[in-house]
Write an enzyme that holds these catalytic residues in place. Structure first.
Site, PDB file in Angstrom:
ATOM      1  CD  GLU A  22      -2.952  -1.234   2.218  1.00  0.00           C
ATOM      2  OE1 GLU A  22      -4.176  -1.087   2.107  1.00  0.00           O
ATOM      3  OE2 GLU A  22      -2.386  -1.545   3.293  1.00  0.00           O
ATOM      4  CD  GLU A  33      -3.674  -6.302   3.879  1.00  0.00           C
ATOM      5  OE1 GLU A  33      -2.855  -5.378   4.005  1.00  0.00           O
ATOM      6  OE2 GLU A  33      -3.795  -6.947   2.809  1.00  0.00           O
TER       7      GLU A  33
END
Length: 709
Positions: A142, A163
């Site tokens: 990210e 995740e």
């Protein structure tokens, strides 16, 4: 001192004083026509300690970016680039830290802290570059997505947004930025399909092909090439093309439709993989869909709320136990493994057998060890067929881009076949993968001992037979060890390393080092029938089959375990393993342990009739038991409800695992959890099989105590 926007997170950072901080080290790099401030993310703990993101790390990164923003305004720098220490950009959030943030407000602060830092990186006033030099997972990727431009090393491995696998969402902008960069279909593969597919990640070339990175460079001079490329981008001499980009805010009906179709397909994957029992994958898709027409700021609020909610769930804490405490820590430091310095080198491998399992083993050894591998079988036709099959599998890897042309040629050259066992004379490690019959395996070992060197290790891939019995009668029983892989070998990460009473320390040490070299996790197990995984699975499957044989409807018995979210139903698993194999192992276990293990007469009837599974697919894609199959079966008159079957299975598992630990088959409940997670696909969100049995009360009901008091 000028106040910082990150001062408000100091209280959060102070809650984790022991965090291994990943520092933001800044160096100005002058290239023709520009000055680039290069941030290197480095925890300064050496190559073996991955860089991670905790609150102290993010606060330092944020304050560093504030300084660089001010320098950009002052005209001192023309761009900012971010890279990492060797082999890492960043390996994601520090789960050790995150699991300490038990208060809801702390979870919210952690989510907002990541956004504060990444939003600043995305709007710094000058172009920003991410040089992805290695592992970039979760928050690490990210960071790269928040930058204006990205390069990636051809040597980089471990790129992804895992995740959903660990009970969270890509909540620092990943769920918003990635689909707009590479398209919704590819993004959901990264965010859903890969995490739920044994937590698969991608490498640098695939990241470039997908459009995650704008340029791909060789590993040996990656930083220099990335800086030169950034210079050319700043000069406007390199056009940036992003053909996979898709922005639903454009209102393009095709893009909007793709978003919806991709989400629907991903929900089907979630249902198939988890039975919708894990909250995180569904929450990823909720935010993905809700954010379709949102701004980045609006999506950020959705992400913060989702992260805050998920961090408070028992499934997240269970996942952290399973992933961090069991798979990462216990898996990397296996109980009972001897000192690695005792291990012998393995420079040539022999595989006895040329069938499908033997072929998988041969390919794994050749590909990972890059040593010669010789396959043998009883006649030339079988040998030729086996080697040809392995070569065809190499061709598939080449076609998928998993191997280069040169690597494929090298792997093929390493794998040869022979009818004679004489080529094993200089082998260091020989593993048998022949028919699961003790007398056959004993004969193989006797023949091998007449050929191999005194130091050569003899391994068996048996799934249930006694390794001790195989070694009886050999001149050197101390060289024999169980080395049990799971199918498919390339995918399943577990190896049960079976120590017989006379197996020596050097042999055992070699087995553990070899497992690690093959990128597998070795778990030490005592020589007991079916070891751990098959013993537990067959006890579970036996209870479901017994309930069916007693008169429970098939759909009730087969779906009773749905609350567990297992990868597949018991009857589907039995057909995949093969009914004859399942029946054979059940018979072995019954012989070893008595009538705790059910041997089904109905299953034997299916085997005798040549039927491969209970269920048949209907024309509309459903499933049914054909009338011709039902005619072969007989049932009792004691049906159970799904709740009764589930409780029966929970209690049976608690009993069997209690006995496994009592018998000393493994060192502790964590090893059972490790085996069942890696060898049977036990869902991470359940936190390992022993905590699950504690939670549902089965441990106390059956054993009078919890596995984890």
């Amino acid at each position: 001192m000028t106040p910082s926007a990150f001062d408000r997170f100091d209280a959060l950072a102070s809650r984790v004083p022991g965090e291994a901080v990943t520092h933001s080290l800044v160096e100005d790099i002058t290239v023709p026509g520009a000055t680039i401030a290069l941030i290197t993310l480095d925890n300064q703990l050496g190559a073996s300690k991955p860089t991670t993101l905790g609150p102290n790390t993010l606060v330092e990164l944020g304050r560093t970016l504030e300084i660089l923003r001010d320098r950009a305004i002052a005209g001192e720098i023309d761009a900012v680039a971010v890279t990492g220490k060797p082999s890492y950009l960043v390996a994601g959030a520090d789960l050790t830290t995150v699991k300490q943030l038990r208060e809801r407000e702390l979870g919210t602060q952690m989510a907002r802290l990541g956004h504060a830092a990444y939003d600043l990186l995305a709007d710094l006033g000058v172009p920003t570059f991410a040089f992805i030099n290695g592992v970039a997972l979760g928050g690490g990727l990210e960071i790269a997505l928040a930058c204006t431009y990205r390069t990636v090393s051809a040597d980089a491995q471990g790129i992804g947004l895992p995740e959903a696998f660990i009970g969270l969402i890509p909540g620092w902008g990943g769920v918003y930025r990635l689909p707009r960069l590479i398209g919704p279909e590819a993004a959901l593969k990264i965010m859903i399909e890969n995490p739920l597919g044994n937590n698969r990640t991608i490498g640098g070339p695939e990241a470039f092909d997908l459009g995650i990175a704008d340029a791909l460079f060789a590993g040996e001079d990656f930083l220099a090439q990335s800086l030169a490329w950034a210079r050319d981008v700043l000069a406007g001499s390199i056009p940036i093309e992003r053909p996979h980009a898709a922005d639903p805010a454009s209102g393009d009906p095709e893009v909007l439709s793709r978003w919806d179709v991709a989400a629907k397909a991903a929900r089907a994957v979630v249902a198939a993989k988890t039975g919708d029992a894990a909250p995180a994958p569904a929450k990823v898709l909720d935010v993905f869909e809700a954010g379709k027409l949102a701004t980045q700021e609006e999506s950020a609020e959705l992400e913060v709320l989702a992260l805050t909610e998920l961090m408070q769930t028992p499934q997240f804490r269970d996942t952290v136990y399973a992933f961090l405490d069991v798979v990462q820590r216990r898996g990397r430091r296996p109980a009972g493994a001897p000192d690695a310095s005792l291990a012998r080198p393995v420079t040539k491998v022999g595989v006895v057998g040329a069938g499908l399992m033997a072929g998988q083993l041969a390919l794994l050894f050749a590909r990972q060890l890059r040593v010669p591998v010789v396959m043998t079988d009883i006649d030339q036709a079988r040998v030729d067929k086996g080697v040809a099959h392995v070569h065809s599998e190499v061709d598939k890897l080449l076609a998928r881009g998993s191997l280069s042309s040169n690597s494929a040629d090298r792997v093929k050259a390493l794998i040869t076949g022979s009818v004679s066992k004489e080529p094993f004379a200089d082998a260091d490690f020989v593993i048998e993968a022949v028919f699961e019959e003790l007398s056959v395996k004993k004969q193989v070992f006797a023949e091998l001992e007449a050929v191999v060197s005194p130091e050569c290790i003899l391994a068996t891939n048996t799934s249930s037979l006694s390794v001790t019995s195989m070694a009886e009668g050999l001149a050197h029983p101390e060289r024999v060890i169980g080395f049990h892989f799971f199918n498919p070998v390339a995918v399943m990460p577990l190896v049960e390393i079976v120590r017989a009473p006379k197996t020596d320390e050097a042999v055992l040490a070699t087995a553990f080092v070899l497992a690690a070299s093959l990128k597998k996790t070795g778990v030490l197990v005592r020589d007991a029938a079916a070891f751990v995984v098959n013993r537990v699975l067959l006890r579970l499957m036996g209870e479901v089959t017994a309930a069916f044989d007693e008169g429970t409807p098939a759909e009730v018995a087969d779906s009773a375990l749905a609350p567990m979210g297992l990868p597949m139903t018991p009857f589907t698993l039995a057909s995949m393993v093969g009914l004859p194999v399942a029946q054979h192992v059940s018979e072995s276990l019954r012989a070893a342990f008595g009538d705790r293990f059910h041997v089904s007469a109905n299953q034997q009837a299916l085997i005798d009739a040549g039927i491969k599974g209970l269920w048949a697919t209907t024309a509309d894609g459903g499933k049914e038991i054909p009338a011709s199959t039902m005619d072969l079966l007989s049932f009792g008159g004691s049906p159970s409800s799904s709740e009764q079957v589930l409780r029966r299975c929970q209690d049976a598992l608690a009993e069997e695992i209690g006995l496994i630990l009592e018998e000393g088959v493994v060192a502790g409940p964590e090893d059972v959890d490790l085996c069942i997670i890696l060898g049977a696909g036990w869902p991470m969100h359940l936190g390992g099989i022993t905590p699950y049995l504690d939670r549902v009360g089965a441990s106390e009901r059956v054993n009078g105590r919890a596995f984890h008091p």
